[in-house]
Write a protein that holds these residues in place. Structure first.
Motif, PDB file in Angstrom:
ATOM      1  N   LYS A  46       0.836  -1.214   0.000  1.00 43.85           N
ATOM      2  CA  LYS A  46       0.000   0.000   0.000  1.00 43.85           C
ATOM      3  C   LYS A  46       0.868   1.261   0.000  1.00 43.85           C
ATOM      4  O   LYS A  46       0.681   2.151  -0.824  1.00 43.85           O
ATOM      5  CB  LYS A  46      -0.926   0.019   1.238  1.00 43.85           C
ATOM      6  CG  LYS A  46      -1.953  -1.098   1.248  1.00 43.85           C
ATOM      7  CD  LYS A  46      -2.843  -1.073   2.481  1.00 43.85           C
ATOM      8  CE  LYS A  46      -2.143  -1.413   3.774  1.00 43.85           C
ATOM      9  NZ  LYS A  46      -1.500  -2.746   3.827  1.00 43.85           N
ATOM     10  N   THR A  47       1.812   1.324   0.944  1.00 42.13           N
ATOM     11  CA  THR A  47       2.619   2.548   1.064  1.00 42.13           C
ATOM     12  C   THR A  47       3.507   2.723  -0.166  1.00 42.13           C
ATOM     13  O   THR A  47       3.624   3.831  -0.701  1.00 42.13           O
ATOM     14  CB  THR A  47       3.468   2.503   2.359  1.00 42.13           C
ATOM     15  OG1 THR A  47       2.604   2.227   3.458  1.00 42.13           O
ATOM     16  CG2 THR A  47       4.176   3.813   2.601  1.00 42.13           C
ATOM     17  N   SER A  48       4.081   1.632  -0.659  1.00 41.99           N
ATOM     18  CA  SER A  48       4.932   1.715  -1.858  1.00 41.99           C
ATOM     19  C   SER A  48       4.120   2.185  -3.064  1.00 41.99           C
ATOM     20  O   SER A  48       4.580   3.009  -3.863  1.00 41.99           O
ATOM     21  CB  SER A  48       5.536   0.345  -2.174  1.00 41.99           C
ATOM     22  OG  SER A  48       6.176  -0.190  -1.044  1.00 41.99           O
ATOM     23  N   MET A  66      -3.825   9.902   4.671  1.00 39.40           N
ATOM     24  CA  MET A  66      -4.025   9.452   6.056  1.00 39.40           C
ATOM     25  C   MET A  66      -3.534   8.016   6.156  1.00 39.40           C
ATOM     26  O   MET A  66      -4.028   7.142   5.440  1.00 39.40           O
ATOM     27  CB  MET A  66      -5.509   9.501   6.423  1.00 39.40           C
ATOM     28  CG  MET A  66      -6.095  10.900   6.377  1.00 39.40           C
ATOM     29  SD  MET A  66      -7.847  10.894   6.789  1.00 39.40           S
ATOM     30  CE  MET A  66      -8.560  10.229   5.296  1.00 39.40           C
ATOM     31  N   GLU A  67      -2.568   7.810   7.013  1.00 40.93           N
ATOM     32  CA  GLU A  67      -1.995   6.467   7.210  1.00 40.93           C
ATOM     33  C   GLU A  67      -2.573   5.890   8.488  1.00 40.93           C
ATOM     34  O   GLU A  67      -2.276   6.400   9.569  1.00 40.93           O
ATOM     35  CB  GLU A  67      -0.468   6.583   7.340  1.00 40.93           C
ATOM     36  CG  GLU A  67       0.234   6.932   6.048  1.00 40.93           C
ATOM     37  CD  GLU A  67       0.215   5.775   5.073  1.00 40.93           C
ATOM     38  OE1 GLU A  67       0.002   4.625   5.503  1.00 40.93           O
ATOM     39  OE2 GLU A  67       0.409   6.024   3.870  1.00 40.93           O
ATOM     40  N   ALA A  68      -3.377   4.848   8.386  1.00 41.71           N
ATOM     41  CA  ALA A  68      -3.977   4.257   9.589  1.00 41.71           C
ATOM     42  C   ALA A  68      -3.216   2.999   9.984  1.00 41.71           C
ATOM     43  O   ALA A  68      -2.921   2.154   9.140  1.00 41.71           O
ATOM     44  CB  ALA A  68      -5.439   3.907   9.337  1.00 41.71           C
ATOM     45  N   VAL A  74       5.705   4.965  10.877  1.00 39.31           N
ATOM     46  CA  VAL A  74       6.673   4.764   9.787  1.00 39.31           C
ATOM     47  C   VAL A  74       6.077   5.072   8.409  1.00 39.31           C
ATOM     48  O   VAL A  74       6.746   5.655   7.558  1.00 39.31           O
ATOM     49  CB  VAL A  74       7.290   3.340   9.784  1.00 39.31           C
ATOM     50  CG1 VAL A  74       8.245   3.136  10.937  1.00 39.31           C
ATOM     51  CG2 VAL A  74       6.224   2.266   9.770  1.00 39.31           C
ATOM     52  N   ASP A  75       4.811   4.715   8.205  1.00 38.75           N
ATOM     53  CA  ASP A  75       4.218   4.959   6.882  1.00 38.75           C
ATOM     54  C   ASP A  75       4.015   6.448   6.638  1.00 38.75           C
ATOM     55  O   ASP A  75       4.300   6.951   5.543  1.00 38.75           O
ATOM     56  CB  ASP A  75       2.891   4.207   6.747  1.00 38.75           C
ATOM     57  CG  ASP A  75       3.092   2.718   6.501  1.00 38.75           C
ATOM     58  OD1 ASP A  75       4.251   2.305   6.284  1.00 38.75           O
ATOM     59  OD2 ASP A  75       2.102   1.978   6.504  1.00 38.75           O
ATOM     60  N   ALA A  76       3.541   7.175   7.669  1.00 38.19           N
ATOM     61  CA  ALA A  76       3.327   8.620   7.494  1.00 38.19           C
ATOM     62  C   ALA A  76       4.656   9.332   7.256  1.00 38.19           C
ATOM     63  O   ALA A  76       4.733  10.272   6.458  1.00 38.19           O
ATOM     64  CB  ALA A  76       2.612   9.201   8.709  1.00 38.19           C
ATOM     65  N   LEU A 119      -6.901   7.327   2.068  1.00 33.17           N
ATOM     66  CA  LEU A 119      -6.789   6.646   3.356  1.00 33.17           C
ATOM     67  C   LEU A 119      -6.089   5.309   3.137  1.00 33.17           C
ATOM     68  O   LEU A 119      -6.598   4.466   2.386  1.00 33.17           O
ATOM     69  CB  LEU A 119      -8.196   6.402   3.927  1.00 33.17           C
ATOM     70  CG  LEU A 119      -8.292   5.455   5.123  1.00 33.17           C
ATOM     71  CD1 LEU A 119      -7.572   6.017   6.343  1.00 33.17           C
ATOM     72  CD2 LEU A 119      -9.755   5.161   5.461  1.00 33.17           C
ATOM     73  N   GLU A 120      -4.897   5.127   3.734  1.00 33.60           N
ATOM     74  CA  GLU A 120      -4.306   3.786   3.772  1.00 33.60           C
ATOM     75  C   GLU A 120      -4.898   3.110   4.990  1.00 33.60           C
ATOM     76  O   GLU A 120      -4.556   3.426   6.128  1.00 33.60           O
ATOM     77  CB  GLU A 120      -2.763   3.803   3.852  1.00 33.60           C
ATOM     78  CG  GLU A 120      -2.222   2.371   3.971  1.00 33.60           C
ATOM     79  CD  GLU A 120      -0.701   2.221   3.986  1.00 33.60           C
ATOM     80  OE1 GLU A 120       0.011   3.095   3.478  1.00 33.60           O
ATOM     81  OE2 GLU A 120      -0.244   1.187   4.515  1.00 33.60           O
ATOM     82  N   ASN A 121      -5.814   2.188   4.741  1.00 32.36           N
ATOM     83  CA  ASN A 121      -6.537   1.529   5.837  1.00 32.36           C
ATOM     84  C   ASN A 121      -5.614   0.557   6.566  1.00 32.36           C
ATOM     85  O   ASN A 121      -4.509   0.257   6.098  1.00 32.36           O
ATOM     86  CB  ASN A 121      -7.762   0.803   5.261  1.00 32.36           C
ATOM     87  CG  ASN A 121      -8.957   0.833   6.203  1.00 32.36           C
ATOM     88  OD1 ASN A 121      -8.829   0.551   7.384  1.00 32.36           O
ATOM     89  ND2 ASN A 121     -10.107   1.187   5.669  1.00 32.36           N
TER      90      ASN A 121
HETATM   91 MG   LIG Z   1       1.923   0.691   4.736  1.00 32.13          MG
END
Ligand SMILES: [Mg+2]
Ligand SMILES: Nc1nc2c(ncn2[C@@H]2O[C@H](COP(=O)(O)OP(=O)(O)OP(=O)(O)O)[C@@H](O)[C@H]2O)c(=O)[nH]1
Length: 221
Positions: A46-48, A66-68, A74-76, A119-121
């Motif tokens: 997701k983050t990549s 929004m990184e949940a 780390v993702d944010a 939104l990264e759930n």
């Molecule tokens: Mg991620």
């Protein structure tokens, strides 16, 4: 990086999540904010993939992410390095976000001026599928190492997503992953699903997806 905004999301008390999600969707549309909900198993990319989407779209749209997660930022931090607005949402152990929790996140993100909010759930294929976040579109990632049988095992997730990105296509030769069978399994759950093989590592397929996303943003306006 110490300046990432971290929000502790409060558990929702509302039983009528579907109504609250519809209300949020209408409000966002009126404000011209396109909200995309991105879901997948932990580690499927997701983050990549978000980093690739941001690189392709940040000159065209004001983007907020929004990184949940249950914990960590780390993702944010990774997203903030791309230069777009990013905040971390902590769910206090909950494995999904619902519409009210998403609203809390959007308020913390301060979405005025933002055209594309993503939104990264929380990473899993079960709970996030059960709660409408109020997003205009749901997008999910299935990565090659997870196997082509996942639409058979997690039907709800595949049935509620508008797009399925099949990520890590760059390593497909190392896995027993049947792309044709995977397509059939996805379409069995959702005959209208848009299916795009991608690699968040090489960038393959990203343009096809960002073209779809840009079209959806324009359609909402
Ligand atoms: Mg991620
Ligand atoms: N080879 C390859 N590796 C990838 C690809 N996309 C992501 N990865 C790797 O997979 C791992 C997980 O990627 P992330 O983007 O952190 O996955 P995620 O879904 O955001 O993970 P969580 O937030 O923990 O659920 C990292 O080591 C990435 O470098 C890809 O397309 N190809």
């Amino acid at each position: 990086m110490g300046d990432i905004k971290v929000i502790e999301i409060k558990k929702s008390v509302y039983a009528d999540n579907d109504e609250r999600a519809d209300l949020l969707r209408r409000e966002l549309k009126e404000k011209g904010i396109f909200l995309m909900n991105l879901m997948s198993s932990p580690g499927s990319g997701k983050t990549s993939t978000l980093k690739q989407i941001i690189a392709a779209m940040k000159d065209k749209y004001q983007i907020g992410i929004m990184e949940a997660d249950i914990d960590s930022d780390v993702d944010a931090v990774a997203i903030a390095e791309t230069g777009v607005k990013a905040i971390q949402l902590h769910t206090g152990g909950m494995c999904h976000l619902d519409a009210d929790m998403t609203r809390q996140g959007l308020e913390a993100l301060e979405v005025d001026g933002i055209e594309l909010a993503i939104l990264e759930n929380v990473g899993n294929l079960v709970c996030p599928a059960e709660f409408d976040t109020g997003a205009a579109k749901n997008v999910m990632i299935l990565s090659v190492p997870e196997g082509h049988d996942k639409p058979l095992k997690y039907p709800l997730m595949f049935s509620i997503c508008d797009v399925v990105l099949i990520n890590k296509i760059d390593v497909i030769e190392h896995f027993d992953f049947d792309l044709q069978q995977c397509r059939q399994n996805i379409l069995m759950r959702n005959k209208d699903a848009v299916i795009i093989p991608i690699s968040a590592k090489t960038g393959e397929g990203i343009e096809e997806f960002t073209e779809w996303l840009s079209q959806e943003i324009e359609n909402m306006r």
